[in-house]
Design an enzyme around this catalytic site. Structure first.
Site, mmCIF file in Angstrom:
data_model
loop_
_atom_site.group_PDB
_atom_site.id
_atom_site.type_symbol
_atom_site.label_atom_id
_atom_site.label_comp_id
_atom_site.label_asym_id
_atom_site.label_seq_id
_atom_site.Cartn_x
_atom_site.Cartn_y
_atom_site.Cartn_z
ATOM 1 N N TYR A 117 28.512 -13.199 24.975
ATOM 2 C CA TYR A 117 29.452 -12.894 26.064
ATOM 3 C C TYR A 117 28.711 -12.360 27.300
ATOM 4 O O TYR A 117 28.906 -12.848 28.415
ATOM 5 C CB TYR A 117 30.507 -11.871 25.596
ATOM 6 N N CYS B 172 54.523 -13.495 31.220
ATOM 7 C CA CYS B 172 54.448 -14.943 31.453
ATOM 8 C C CYS B 172 55.044 -15.354 32.794
ATOM 9 O O CYS B 172 54.607 -16.334 33.393
ATOM 10 C CB CYS B 172 55.144 -15.689 30.319
ATOM 11 N N THR C 142 35.404 -0.235 26.547
ATOM 12 C CA THR C 142 35.755 0.839 27.478
ATOM 13 C C THR C 142 36.596 0.264 28.628
ATOM 14 O O THR C 142 36.301 -0.825 29.129
ATOM 15 C CB THR C 142 34.459 1.471 28.049
ATOM 16 N N CYS D 171 48.156 -11.507 30.885
ATOM 17 C CA CYS D 171 48.327 -11.917 29.478
ATOM 18 C C CYS D 171 47.911 -10.746 28.594
ATOM 19 O O CYS D 171 46.915 -10.772 27.886
ATOM 20 C CB CYS D 171 47.471 -13.156 29.197
ATOM 21 N N ARG E 47 31.861 -6.553 41.502
ATOM 22 C CA ARG E 47 32.258 -7.835 42.082
ATOM 23 C C ARG E 47 31.858 -7.892 43.556
ATOM 24 O O ARG E 47 31.531 -8.953 44.076
ATOM 25 C CB ARG E 47 33.775 -8.028 41.958
ATOM 26 N N GLY F 291 30.305 7.074 25.296
ATOM 27 C CA GLY F 291 30.249 6.769 23.867
ATOM 28 C C GLY F 291 29.411 5.536 23.546
ATOM 29 O O GLY F 291 28.837 4.913 24.447
ATOM 30 N N TYR F 292 29.339 5.193 22.270
ATOM 31 C CA TYR F 292 28.540 4.040 21.813
ATOM 32 C C TYR F 292 27.185 4.035 22.504
ATOM 33 O O TYR F 292 26.834 3.140 23.266
ATOM 34 C CB TYR F 292 29.261 2.714 22.074
ATOM 35 N N ASP G 165 35.088 -13.056 25.352
ATOM 36 C CA ASP G 165 35.215 -11.813 24.579
ATOM 37 C C ASP G 165 36.620 -11.782 23.961
ATOM 38 O O ASP G 165 37.360 -12.766 24.054
ATOM 39 C CB ASP G 165 34.931 -10.587 25.465
ATOM 40 N N GLU H 139 28.815 -4.979 32.545
ATOM 41 C CA GLU H 139 29.315 -5.619 31.318
ATOM 42 C C GLU H 139 29.000 -4.773 30.084
ATOM 43 O O GLU H 139 29.795 -4.687 29.163
ATOM 44 C CB GLU H 139 28.734 -7.028 31.159
HETATM 45 FE FE1 SF4 Z 1 49.592 -15.498 28.423
HETATM 46 FE FE2 SF4 Z 1 52.165 -15.958 28.978
HETATM 47 FE FE3 SF4 Z 1 50.227 -16.894 30.562
HETATM 48 FE FE4 SF4 Z 1 50.618 -17.930 28.150
HETATM 49 S S1 SF4 Z 1 52.050 -17.985 29.866
HETATM 50 S S2 SF4 Z 1 48.649 -17.418 29.078
HETATM 51 S S3 SF4 Z 1 51.184 -16.118 26.986
HETATM 52 S S4 SF4 Z 1 50.737 -14.733 30.189
#
Ligand code: SF4
Length: 376
Positions: free
Chosen positions: A134, A214, A57, A206, A39, A95-96, A152, A51
């Site tokens: 991707y 969340c 990995t 997430c 980055r 690997g791979y 991805d 990538e």
């Molecule tokens: Fe993921 Fe929760 Fe954000 Fe929805 S609110 S995108 S489930 S982290």
């Protein structure tokens, strides 16, 4: 890009709805992104190599490999010209290996057809060996600022939750649908930052395995799965087929004349671990007597086989459950793709797949101890 042609109406609708939150996601990314080497300098060569390394990995595992690879092969030309053993050695442990072979095939095409330049064109990127939608999307958007999505498994998880979609993420039709959602969400003035932001969200907030955070999510307000209480259950994945378990016997053949050497074998150019060096091995678990007899059959005048531990390695479709035998033998040249290799050669030139780590990690003790150079 193809994904935008004939976009399903519900994908366009979801993309437009979520697109209203793109700025919030970009601000979050600005404040929270990790400073990664690809980055800090997002040239197309560096983004492409990173990538490919990051496929299957973790970032932490890739970091030392990336720096070493860039130091040894800083340009497309250097990658194209690198000898196979050196290339595989640079990849040893990741690997791979087909990934690095394709990387080099693509570099050679770039040298022959594009003057060593990475093309600023999504379709041209997609035509290169080892580059799928991707990776083409990531390089095109991050390095060239082209407005294409990069979707991805990680990004699909985020999108499945944002849209509360019950689509099976392992199906190609679902991938097309999620790509269409991402394409409709994408801000055309910051496609690279957006693609990286949604990847970063999947990697740090997430999270998979029913662990979404969340309360820390910049898209919480837009997230349908959070609203419906289904975030922990999503995404839907069809159950994978059980892996085939294969029992194997691994031969660690050591010859101690002059300098100690270990016997390596080069695998066939097709199939699992194609063309890589390995410790000789065979299907099934042999007894010590059977192992010694097999060595003699191969042409090694071995008198005994001593148990040398066990190992297990998981490939995508097969599991190897291995039992090793140490066989001390005079150094006889064998017909076929076999080579007696010293400790220095093993450390510097020959890449042994991590499948053999349970045994190869003990080789330095065998290959160096006679000369007082114990390295374990
Ligand atoms: Fe993921 Fe929760 Fe954000 Fe929805 S609110 S995108 S489930 S982290």
């Amino acid at each position: 890009m193809n994904a935008q042609r004939g976009t399903p109406p519900d994908a366009a609708e979801q993309g437009a709805r979520l697109g209203r939150y793109a700025r919030a996601l970009l601000s979050w990314y600005d404040a929270h992104r990790r400073l990664l080497p690809w980055r800090l300098d997002a040239s197309p060569y560096r983004v492409w190599v990173s990538e490919i390394m990051l496929q299957q990995t973790r970032i932490e595992a890739v970091l030392p490999y990336f720096d070493r690879f860039m130091l040894a092969l800083p340009t497309v030309e250097a990658l194209a010209a690198c000898g196979e053993d050196t290339l595989l050695k640079l990849w040893e442990g990741l690997g791979y290996y087909s990934r690095v072979r394709n990387l080099q095939k693509a570099a050679r095409r770039l040298v022959q057809e594009f003057g060593g330049e990475i093309p600023r064109d999504y379709e041209a990127l997609l035509s290169l060996p080892g580059i799928g939608e991707y990776t083409a999307g990531a390089v095109a958007s991050i390095s060239f600022g082209l407005p294409v999505p990069a979707v991805d498994g990680n990004v699909m998880r985020v999108l499945a939750r944002l849209t509360a979609s019950e689509r099976d993420v392992l199906l190609p039709a679902s991938k097309r649908w999620f790509t269409a959602v991402a394409a409709a969400m994408l801000p055309h003035d910051a496609p690279g930052a957006f693609n990286q932001a949604i990847m970063e969200l999947g990697e740090t907030v997430c999270l998979p395995n029913a662990e979404p955070r969340c309360s820390a999510c910049p898209l919480a307000e837009a997230c349908l799965a959070r609203r419906e209480g289904t975030a922990r259950r999503l995404p839907v994945r069809s159950p994978k087929k059980a892996r085939r378990v294969e029992q194997r016997t691994v031969f660690v053949c050591i010859s101690r004349e002059k300098e100690p050497r270990v016997l390596l074998h080069r695998r066939a150019d097709k199939g699992l671990l194609a063309g890589l060096w390995e410790l000789p091995n065979t299907e099934g678990w042999l007894s010590p007597g059977e192992a010694a007899a097999r060595a003699v059959q191969q042409g090694l005048p071995a008198s005994a086989a001593e148990p040398f531990g066990e190992g297990k390695h998981i490939f995508s479709h097969i599991e190897w459950h291995m039992r090793g035998f140490l066989i001390e033998t005079p150094r006889v040249e064998l017909a076929g793709d076999y080579r007696w290799v010293s400790g220095e050669e093993l450390a510097g030139l020959y890449a042994l797949p991590s499948a053999f780590r349970a045994f190869s990690s003990r080789l330095p003790a065998l290959l160096y101890k006679e000369r007082g150079l114990e390295r374990l």
